[in-house]
Design a protein around this motif. Structure first.
Motif, PDB file in Angstrom:
ATOM      1  N   SER A  28       0.337  -1.346  -0.099  1.00  0.00           N
ATOM      2  CA  SER A  28       0.121  -0.435   0.185  1.00  0.00           C
ATOM      3  C   SER A  28       0.826   1.375   0.335  1.00  0.00           C
ATOM      4  N   GLY A  29       0.453   2.073  -0.496  1.00  0.00           N
ATOM      5  CA  GLY A  29       1.249   3.205  -0.147  1.00  0.00           C
ATOM      6  C   GLY A  29       0.094   4.569   0.661  1.00  0.00           C
TER       7      GLY A  29
ATOM      8  N   PHE B 220      -4.055   2.260 -10.440  1.00  0.00           N
ATOM      9  CA  PHE B 220      -2.285   2.366  -9.236  1.00  0.00           C
ATOM     10  C   PHE B 220      -1.749   3.920  -9.752  1.00  0.00           C
TER      11      PHE B 220
ATOM     12  N   GLN C 105      -5.181   7.186  -7.971  1.00  0.00           N
ATOM     13  CA  GLN C 105      -4.224   7.585  -6.893  1.00  0.00           C
ATOM     14  C   GLN C 105      -3.090   8.711  -6.741  1.00  0.00           C
TER      15      GLN C 105
ATOM     16  N   ARG D 107      -0.858   9.041  -9.141  1.00  0.00           N
ATOM     17  CA  ARG D 107       0.508   9.728  -9.807  1.00  0.00           C
ATOM     18  C   ARG D 107       0.468  10.267 -11.611  1.00  0.00           C
TER      19      ARG D 107
ATOM     20  N   TYR E  97      -3.191   4.175   0.041  1.00  0.00           N
ATOM     21  CA  TYR E  97      -4.045   3.531  -0.573  1.00  0.00           C
ATOM     22  C   TYR E  97      -4.385   2.020  -0.913  1.00  0.00           C
ATOM     23  N   GLU E  98      -4.227   1.361  -1.262  1.00  0.00           N
ATOM     24  CA  GLU E  98      -4.623  -0.203  -2.079  1.00  0.00           C
ATOM     25  C   GLU E  98      -4.916  -0.443  -3.372  1.00  0.00           C
ATOM     26  N   MET E  99      -5.481  -1.952  -4.168  1.00  0.00           N
ATOM     27  CA  MET E  99      -6.741  -1.627  -4.828  1.00  0.00           C
ATOM     28  C   MET E  99      -7.488  -3.211  -4.676  1.00  0.00           C
TER      29      MET E  99
ATOM     30  N   ILE F 257       4.492   0.716   1.933  1.00  0.00           N
ATOM     31  CA  ILE F 257       5.827   0.839   0.625  1.00  0.00           C
ATOM     32  C   ILE F 257       5.890   2.410  -0.420  1.00  0.00           C
TER      33      ILE F 257
ATOM     34  N   ARG G 211       2.655   8.345  -0.094  1.00  0.00           N
ATOM     35  CA  ARG G 211       2.349   9.085  -0.813  1.00  0.00           C
ATOM     36  C   ARG G 211       2.687  10.951  -0.414  1.00  0.00           C
TER      37      ARG G 211
HETATM   38  N1  URA Z   1      -0.118  -0.301  -3.751  1.00  0.00           N
HETATM   39  C1  URA Z   1      -1.017   0.655  -4.161  1.00  0.00           C
HETATM   40  O1  URA Z   1      -1.952  -0.046  -4.777  1.00  0.00           O
HETATM   41  N2  URA Z   1      -0.423   1.806  -3.959  1.00  0.00           N
HETATM   42  C2  URA Z   1       0.882   1.622  -3.639  1.00  0.00           C
HETATM   43  O2  URA Z   1       1.302   3.307  -3.506  1.00  0.00           O
HETATM   44  C3  URA Z   1       1.642   1.252  -3.130  1.00  0.00           C
HETATM   45  C4  URA Z   1       1.071  -0.516  -2.890  1.00  0.00           C
END
Ligand code: URA
Length: 255
Positions: free
Chosen positions: A93-94, A160, A164, A166, A193-195, A218, A221
């Motif tokens: 995750s971020g 991603f 998020q 980016r 954030y994750e998915m 990891i 953000r």
């Molecule tokens: N997984 C995500 O969805 N986002 C991240 O920044 C890192 C891992």
């Protein structure tokens, strides 16, 4: 007959009712071996890699979901058909909040439904929430292991990059409706954030099943768009330990 995508049949699960769900098929073997060195590979089809392990005499499945809501929904549907009732996601995750650094464990109590799949199961007014018992055991486990952890709301994004916010993508373009979203989630006290969590929570709640989610941070953000590759292995190891310890205490409680 094996289920279509997972290529698993019910007898292979040996009565398992608990599944650990990483996204990455490559993470299945290390998770299964953290539970039990004699874990056995069951199947590997598309993004779905599965292993069977035992905690004392209790069978536990580890099965990857692939990335994102659509593939996660298939994994949960088919595992539920095979008898799984409790699902624990082990993810990366971020972080969104400035004070959550790489290496921190985030345990999700509810998810913002940006996943794009959960609305195929219930209207957007339906909440995406963790099962309270799984949440309790994940928190207990993180506390016991002494890793830095936070509990709160996670944003589950369908993408991603754009979802998020980016900008280091091929187009470097984030559509207008998503620009400023990172800051907005920060202000609304969303942790990370994750998915996959939102899909998993909604799907499980609608089917009367239980789900929980633990992620290792990891990417920080609030400071950077990049994944901290130097700290990733240690963070993933911590996350696996927290989840495996949590299912051990869940199983102890059920006995
Ligand atoms: N997984 C995500 O969805 N986002 C991240 O920044 C890192 C891992």
């Amino acid at each position: 007959m094996p289920v279509y995508h997972l290529d698993l049949s019910q007898d292979q699960l040996e009565g398992s009712t608990i599944a650990l769900l990483p996204g990455d098929p490559g993470r299945v073997k290390p998770i299964a071996e953290e539970i039990d060195q004699n874990s056995r590979e069951l199947a590997y089809n598309r993004e779905y890699h599965s292993y069977l392990s035992f905690i004392e005499n209790t069978p536990v499945i580890t099965c990857s979901t692939g990335i994102g809501g659509p593939s996660t929904s298939i994994a949960i549907e088919e595992l539920a058909e095979l008898g799984i009732k409790k699902f624990i996601r082990i993810g990366t995750s971020g972080s969104i909040q400035e004070d959550i650094s790489v290496g921190t464990i985030v345990i999700t109590n509810g998810a913002v439904r940006l996943d794009g799949a959960s609305d195929h199961f219930a209207p957007m007014t339906y909440p995406a929430v963790s099962d309270p018992s799984i949440l309790f055991h994940l928190i207990k486990s993180a506390k016991k292991l002494g890793y830095p952890y936070r509990v709160g709301i996670t944003a589950s994004s369908a993408t991603f990059y754009q979802g998020q916010e980016r900008y280091d993508s091929f187009s470097a373009y984030v559509p207008r409706h998503l620009r400023g979203s990172l800051e907005e989630w920060q202000k609304l006290n969303v942790l990370n954030y994750e998915m996959e969590a939102a899909t998993m929570f909604v799907l499980c709640s609608t089917m009367g099943l239980s789900a929980g989610c633990v992620c290792g941070i990891i990417a920080a953000r609030a400071k950077s768009e990049h994944v901290a590759m130097d700290l990733k292995a240690e963070t993933v190891k911590r996350t696996i330990e927290v989840a495996v310890n949590a299912i051990k205490s869940l199983i102890d409680e059920d006995m």
